[in-house]
Design a protein around this motif. Sequence first.
Motif, PDB file in Angstrom:
ATOM      1  N   UNK A 164       0.822  -1.219   0.000  1.00  0.00           N
ATOM      2  CA  UNK A 164       0.000   0.000   0.000  1.00  0.00           C
ATOM      3  C   UNK A 164       0.853   1.266   0.000  1.00  0.00           C
ATOM      4  N   UNK A 165       1.985   1.268   0.722  1.00  0.00           N
ATOM      5  CA  UNK A 165       2.782   2.492   0.816  1.00  0.00           C
ATOM      6  C   UNK A 165       3.424   2.874  -0.515  1.00  0.00           C
ATOM      7  N   UNK A 166       3.432   1.926  -1.459  1.00  0.00           N
ATOM      8  CA  UNK A 166       4.038   2.185  -2.776  1.00  0.00           C
ATOM      9  C   UNK A 166       3.001   2.555  -3.842  1.00  0.00           C
ATOM     10  N   UNK A 167       1.722   2.725  -3.403  1.00  0.00           N
ATOM     11  CA  UNK A 167       0.656   2.993  -4.363  1.00  0.00           C
ATOM     12  C   UNK A 167       0.402   4.490  -4.589  1.00  0.00           C
ATOM     13  N   UNK A 168       1.255   5.329  -4.114  1.00  0.00           N
ATOM     14  CA  UNK A 168       1.103   6.778  -4.313  1.00  0.00           C
ATOM     15  C   UNK A 168       2.326   7.499  -3.790  1.00  0.00           C
ATOM     16  N   UNK A 169       2.406   8.814  -4.109  1.00  0.00           N
ATOM     17  CA  UNK A 169       3.605   9.551  -3.713  1.00  0.00           C
ATOM     18  C   UNK A 169       3.658   9.777  -2.206  1.00  0.00           C
ATOM     19  N   UNK A 170       2.509  10.146  -1.609  1.00  0.00           N
ATOM     20  CA  UNK A 170       2.483  10.427  -0.185  1.00  0.00           C
ATOM     21  C   UNK A 170       1.374   9.601   0.474  1.00  0.00           C
ATOM     22  N   UNK A 171       1.692   8.362   0.747  1.00  0.00           N
ATOM     23  CA  UNK A 171       0.709   7.460   1.356  1.00  0.00           C
ATOM     24  C   UNK A 171       1.228   6.999   2.709  1.00  0.00           C
ATOM     25  N   UNK A 172       0.331   7.052   3.694  1.00  0.00           N
ATOM     26  CA  UNK A 172       0.619   6.540   5.034  1.00  0.00           C
ATOM     27  C   UNK A 172      -0.468   5.512   5.358  1.00  0.00           C
TER      28      UNK A 172
ATOM     29  N   UNK B  78       4.954   3.749   5.274  1.00  0.00           N
ATOM     30  CA  UNK B  78       5.010   5.162   4.867  1.00  0.00           C
ATOM     31  C   UNK B  78       5.796   5.267   3.565  1.00  0.00           C
ATOM     32  N   UNK B  79       5.239   5.934   2.570  1.00  0.00           N
ATOM     33  CA  UNK B  79       5.926   6.098   1.288  1.00  0.00           C
ATOM     34  C   UNK B  79       7.209   6.905   1.487  1.00  0.00           C
ATOM     35  N   UNK B  80       8.139   6.769   0.548  1.00  0.00           N
ATOM     36  CA  UNK B  80       9.439   7.424   0.682  1.00  0.00           C
ATOM     37  C   UNK B  80       9.291   8.943   0.766  1.00  0.00           C
ATOM     38  N   UNK B  81       8.378   9.498  -0.031  1.00  0.00           N
ATOM     39  CA  UNK B  81       8.189  10.947  -0.015  1.00  0.00           C
ATOM     40  C   UNK B  81       7.631  11.407   1.325  1.00  0.00           C
ATOM     41  N   UNK B  82       6.705  10.619   1.881  1.00  0.00           N
ATOM     42  CA  UNK B  82       6.133  10.971   3.183  1.00  0.00           C
ATOM     43  C   UNK B  82       7.176  10.878   4.287  1.00  0.00           C
ATOM     44  N   UNK B  83       8.078   9.902   4.160  1.00  0.00           N
ATOM     45  CA  UNK B  83       9.171   9.781   5.137  1.00  0.00           C
ATOM     46  C   UNK B  83      10.018  11.043   5.108  1.00  0.00           C
ATOM     47  N   UNK B  84      10.331  11.531   3.905  1.00  0.00           N
ATOM     48  CA  UNK B  84      11.157  12.734   3.777  1.00  0.00           C
ATOM     49  C   UNK B  84      10.475  13.959   4.367  1.00  0.00           C
ATOM     50  N   UNK B  85       9.136  13.939   4.364  1.00  0.00           N
ATOM     51  CA  UNK B  85       8.407  15.085   4.923  1.00  0.00           C
ATOM     52  C   UNK B  85       8.271  14.991   6.444  1.00  0.00           C
ATOM     53  N   UNK B  86       8.796  13.888   7.030  1.00  0.00           N
ATOM     54  CA  UNK B  86       8.819  13.806   8.484  1.00  0.00           C
ATOM     55  C   UNK B  86       7.941  12.754   9.110  1.00  0.00           C
ATOM     56  N   UNK B  87       7.196  11.978   8.326  1.00  0.00           N
ATOM     57  CA  UNK B  87       6.337  10.943   8.883  1.00  0.00           C
ATOM     58  C   UNK B  87       7.194   9.688   9.142  1.00  0.00           C
ATOM     59  N   UNK B  88       7.050   9.089  10.317  1.00  0.00           N
ATOM     60  CA  UNK B  88       7.889   7.960  10.721  1.00  0.00           C
ATOM     61  C   UNK B  88       7.015   6.774  11.109  1.00  0.00           C
ATOM     62  N   UNK B  89       7.139   5.661  10.348  1.00  0.00           N
ATOM     63  CA  UNK B  89       6.322   4.476  10.606  1.00  0.00           C
ATOM     64  C   UNK B  89       6.579   3.899  11.992  1.00  0.00           C
ATOM     65  N   UNK B  90       7.840   3.908  12.422  1.00  0.00           N
ATOM     66  CA  UNK B  90       8.184   3.362  13.736  1.00  0.00           C
ATOM     67  C   UNK B  90       7.478   4.084  14.854  1.00  0.00           C
TER      68      UNK B  90
END
Length: 886
Positions: free
Chosen positions: A797-805, A823-835
């Motif tokens: 699911x996290x790979x199905x869009x640019x900013x998906x959580x 968390x998608x890679x772009x969302x990670x860069x914006x500060x969202x952390x799955x852990x």
Amino acid sequence: MSLSGAEIRKKFIDYFKDKREHLHLPSASLIPDNPTLLLTSAGMVPFVPYFLGQAPPPKSRIVTCQKSARAGGKDSDIENIGRTSRHHSFFEMLGNFSFGDYFKKEIIPWSFELVTKELGLDPDRISVTVFEGEGSVAADEEAYEIWHNKVGMPKERISRLGRADNFWGPPGPTGPCGPCSELYYDRGPDIKNDPGAEARGDRFIEIWNLVFMELFKDEEGKYSPLAAKNVDTGAGLDRLATVIQKKNNTFETDLLFPILEEVSRLSGVKYGANPESDTYLKIITDHARCVTFLVTDGVRTSNIGRGYVLRFIIRRAARFGRLLGLSDPFIYKLVSKIVEIYGVNYTELAPTADLTEETIRKEEDRFAKTLDRGMIYLNDLMEKPGEQLPGDEAFNLYATYGFPIELTKEIAEEKNKTIDMEAFTKAREEHEKVSSVNKFNVIITGDEALSGVQSKHGSTQFTGHDNTEDDSIVLAMMEKGKLVEHAEEGEEFELILDHTPFYAESGGQLGDRGLILNNDARMEILDTKKHDGLIVHKARLVSGVLEPGQHVHAEVDKKRRDATVRHHSTAHLFHAAVRALLGKSVQQAGSQVGPDAMRFDFSYDRQLTPQEIQQVEELMNDWVRQNLPVKCTEMPLDEAKRTGAIAMFGEKYGDVVRVISMGDISLEFCGGTHVSNTGQIGPIKIVTEGSIASGVRRVEALAGSKAWHYISDNMNILQNASSKLRIKPQELLSQIDRLQEQLKAKEKATQLLEEKLAIAQAGELLARAESFGECKLVLGQVKDVSPDALKALADHLRKQGERIVTVLACIQGPEKLTLVAGVSDAAVKSGVNAGKLVKEAASICGGSGGGKPELAQAGGKDPSKIDAALAAIREQMKATCSSTAK
């Protein structure tokens, strides 16, 4: 140019070998053949049987350079190491020995010739001492005359000293002994005394001690001349190198300075810059050399005997390393330098260097884990008022943080404090009492009453070495700590007889059970225990009435005793076998032998391989098939020690001891019961091997019918398993391997299918996704999927869009759930952390977890909180994404 340490060693040996017809023998191991000694601490130790006349020497004249260690016990100088110019935990002792050959008129001139002409020392700087006489032993006028008239030593350079300085032995209460004569060298008036130096200080340093064994001390303390007079001399190589190379101390000689330089390089601390740091450098240098030789000779760290000494030295060096800023393991790095210096003369060093490094590094790692916390604890103790540290606190440092008590004492002394050693000993005994899982369960109370019985009747005579039945008289009965005059049917009490065939638990052998009966009463003996000299039977009166003074017949449960005997003799065979195969460093650390099994604890630093276990087992069974005679001999303790019989360190023995021999393969102190020959033991089977403490292993074995039933039962299991698989027994292992591979393949296929089924729900979950700014949030509870499949779905699911959580939950059981965040890679860069997301959700559900910023997993215990957890994530993401959008 002055002689090197290696050249001094060679010149000493060559002088006696080539010019004085001595046999040169290589150094014996630091682990002495006499197990009652901790370490080889002098050049004469390997030759004790020759001096005592117990064995003939290979030649009447011998010369050696003996590895020696004095790092444990009363002979240890460990607190002086690094603080004086000459004390060491390990040293090389040059020595020549005469067994009934030459004596004073030969060795005194030879010693002077060697140090002056061969080693080049100034004869005018040499002075000597002789025995001045004391009590019934006359002054050594013979040595004085030889030094003065034959050698030409001026009278003013011959000193007469008393027994404390110039008389050796005997090694026990009786035996050979005699006066000494010591050679001292004047290093000049510029040499200053070290703190704690002997009376002559460091200017006049002892370089050689000549011992003249010419007397025998008998049991009455009287001295008589020996028919065959012996010579035993010892010259420390480090000290000789110090004076010959004109160095300030032994650490600056070519034997030690390269090691010290390496410690200086590793620590970045320069030698000579500061007296305190110089001391630390010296201590580490000395200890590194000592532990390298100890490990090479087979000593391994443990909590007993020489293994404890090794552990203490390594940890002491590590502690001083910390004071130099060395926080990581470093002692093992010095091994290569030590091998470089000593490897030519001690060829055993190089082949085992890698193992030596590994052994030392492992012990450093173990201590490093607790050193910092232990020092904080100890420093807190130091801050408390008073001049004495509580003994129980010192024991806690040892038990919890691994601080040897000697190290704690030394650190305390640096702060002018002492330790309550009586309280320490008490705390240790209490700990041993609580931690021993196999202690005798029946508590015998009434010490005062039992002491009264012993005072009145004396000790109980044990007759069970040769019999399992005997007629006896009831001396006393005790119930609930008090003496009683009779016992009735059904009562339990303690019973003392005048003599008994029942073996009382001791030396690892469990107490006997059986029956005691007469015409009026019948008792079942539940256990047998010692109380000082009394043998106390725990009895249950099955029928009748019993009173003190009655005659009874005692019958040991023979079947149970026989099984116990087989296991006890098996323990002796195991001890001999494991030492034969793994080395003399192996020491017994405890044992328990009973009717059901033999348990044996021993010092060793790693798990035994299956091949080693098989070798030990085969060797024991081979000795059983040889039907070796088992003999018991009672002898005085000193005589038993001289036989080389193995004794348990720390065990207390009486004046007379029993020594058990099994052929020529085993010789041990033992008061237990044994077979008459090894063939009576029957088959032996080792069933378990494992660790019970750092450096201590435990083996359990079965003997006789117990071993046979174990083997038979396991053969039946093997036959049944083979039959079910329709294969031959020898094909079972390969068939198990095939089945495991098939199972793994099917499990992998099942997992892939589960993941595909889970991922099939992705479309439905994405359709319910919520948008917060540029982020899409996928929340949901998924049913009937495994944790791995849930993780695969979140990753998809996290790979199905640019900013998906995405945060998903699945109930795994009544009190178990899985949470996964992706968390998608772009969302990670914006500060969202799955852990962080999954950790917060899990905390609401009574669990914990975490992981990488892009994919993380956690667990929970309360499925009813899933909705609340997902709602909290929604609110958090709403705030986060809105803030990001602004």
